[in-house]
Motif scaffolding. Structure first.
Motif, mmCIF file in Angstrom:
data_model
loop_
_atom_site.group_PDB
_atom_site.id
_atom_site.type_symbol
_atom_site.label_atom_id
_atom_site.label_comp_id
_atom_site.label_asym_id
_atom_site.label_seq_id
_atom_site.Cartn_x
_atom_site.Cartn_y
_atom_site.Cartn_z
ATOM 1 N N ASN A 1 44.736 38.360 41.302
ATOM 2 C CA ASN A 1 45.899 39.234 41.583
ATOM 3 C C ASN A 1 46.137 39.319 43.145
ATOM 4 O OD1 ASN A 1 46.801 39.371 39.013
ATOM 5 N ND2 ASN A 1 45.797 41.312 38.551
ATOM 6 N N ARG A 2 45.055 39.788 43.655
ATOM 7 C CA ARG A 2 45.007 39.903 45.094
ATOM 8 C C ARG A 2 45.437 38.650 45.893
ATOM 9 N NH1 ARG A 2 39.705 42.518 47.582
ATOM 10 N NH2 ARG A 2 40.060 43.964 46.110
ATOM 11 N N HIS A 3 44.830 37.586 45.303
ATOM 12 C CA HIS A 3 45.329 36.357 46.063
ATOM 13 C C HIS A 3 46.762 36.105 46.092
ATOM 14 C CE1 HIS A 3 44.538 32.060 47.742
ATOM 15 N NE2 HIS A 3 45.323 31.583 46.503
ATOM 16 N N ASN A 4 47.238 36.141 44.748
ATOM 17 C CA ASN A 4 48.574 36.006 44.370
ATOM 18 C C ASN A 4 49.501 37.017 45.210
ATOM 19 O OD1 ASN A 4 48.141 33.913 42.720
ATOM 20 N ND2 ASN A 4 48.167 35.177 40.916
ATOM 21 N N ASP A 5 48.943 38.232 45.384
ATOM 22 C CA ASP A 5 49.738 39.323 46.186
ATOM 23 C C ASP A 5 49.799 38.471 47.930
ATOM 24 O OD1 ASP A 5 50.639 40.595 43.994
ATOM 25 O OD2 ASP A 5 48.948 41.908 44.592
ATOM 26 N N ARG A 6 48.841 37.921 48.275
ATOM 27 C CA ARG A 6 48.741 37.817 49.656
ATOM 28 C C ARG A 6 49.577 36.606 49.856
ATOM 29 N NH1 ARG A 6 43.054 35.982 50.973
ATOM 30 N NH2 ARG A 6 42.578 38.427 50.060
ATOM 31 N N ASN A 7 49.774 35.630 48.970
ATOM 32 C CA ASN A 7 50.508 34.453 49.158
ATOM 33 C C ASN A 7 51.816 34.847 49.172
ATOM 34 O OD1 ASN A 7 48.501 32.738 49.248
ATOM 35 N ND2 ASN A 7 48.279 32.045 47.281
ATOM 36 N N LYS A 8 52.469 35.904 48.176
ATOM 37 C CA LYS A 8 53.807 36.268 48.049
ATOM 38 C C LYS A 8 54.311 37.018 49.529
ATOM 39 C CE LYS A 8 53.752 37.316 43.254
ATOM 40 N NZ LYS A 8 54.107 38.344 42.254
ATOM 41 N N ASN A 9 53.293 37.642 50.223
ATOM 42 C CA ASN A 9 53.438 38.344 51.383
ATOM 43 C C ASN A 9 53.567 37.452 52.647
ATOM 44 O OD1 ASN A 9 53.680 40.686 50.176
ATOM 45 N ND2 ASN A 9 51.617 41.263 50.556
ATOM 46 N N PHE B 1 37.167 41.233 34.565
ATOM 47 C CA PHE B 1 37.986 41.977 35.414
ATOM 48 C C PHE B 1 37.889 41.661 37.047
ATOM 49 C CE2 PHE B 1 37.505 44.585 31.455
ATOM 50 C CZ PHE B 1 39.003 44.736 31.252
ATOM 51 N N PHE B 2 36.627 41.438 37.345
ATOM 52 C CA PHE B 2 36.525 40.780 38.819
ATOM 53 C C PHE B 2 37.352 39.704 39.108
ATOM 54 C CE2 PHE B 2 34.484 38.693 42.180
ATOM 55 C CZ PHE B 2 34.293 39.615 43.151
ATOM 56 N N ARG B 3 37.422 38.743 38.409
ATOM 57 C CA ARG B 3 38.161 37.427 38.639
ATOM 58 C C ARG B 3 39.762 37.952 38.534
ATOM 59 N NH1 ARG B 3 36.088 32.974 40.426
ATOM 60 N NH2 ARG B 3 36.647 31.393 38.787
ATOM 61 N N ARG B 4 40.036 38.660 37.500
ATOM 62 C CA ARG B 4 41.535 39.033 37.498
ATOM 63 C C ARG B 4 41.899 39.692 38.468
ATOM 64 N NH1 ARG B 4 43.806 41.662 32.118
ATOM 65 N NH2 ARG B 4 45.952 41.646 32.572
ATOM 66 N N ARG B 5 41.163 40.577 39.020
ATOM 67 C CA ARG B 5 41.540 41.426 40.207
ATOM 68 C C ARG B 5 41.567 40.461 41.534
ATOM 69 N NH1 ARG B 5 38.376 46.355 43.459
ATOM 70 N NH2 ARG B 5 40.085 46.849 44.776
ATOM 71 N N PHE B 6 40.650 39.470 41.495
ATOM 72 C CA PHE B 6 40.643 38.517 42.796
ATOM 73 C C PHE B 6 41.942 37.720 42.747
ATOM 74 C CE2 PHE B 6 39.463 34.270 44.273
ATOM 75 C CZ PHE B 6 39.228 34.550 45.607
#
Length: 64
Positions: A55-63, A48-53
């Motif tokens: 997702n956070r990384h992908n959201d940062r790249n989209k923005n 779950f930690f890696r999954r959240r990390f």
């Protein structure tokens, strides 16, 4: 970063393996079975930690 999408599932495999091994040790009467359940719990946490990390990384790249 493409391989990180798949490495998180290795933790689930570890959790399944250590849970199975813990149950086998419990049924055999071996006193080291709690160790296997702790490792399985840590593997689930890491999934779950890696999954959240990721997702956070992908959201940062989209923005950007």
């Amino acid at each position: 970063m493409g391989y990180l999408k798949y490495t998180q599932y290795v933790y689930i495999l570890f959790a399944v393996f250590f849970t199975y091994d813990g149950i086998v040790k419990l049924n055999e009467g071996d006193e080291s079975y709690p160790f296997y359940f702790v490792i399985a719990g840590m593997a689930i946490f890491m999934f779950f930690f890696r999954r959240r990390f990721l997702n956070r990384h992908n959201d940062r790249n989209k923005n950007q």
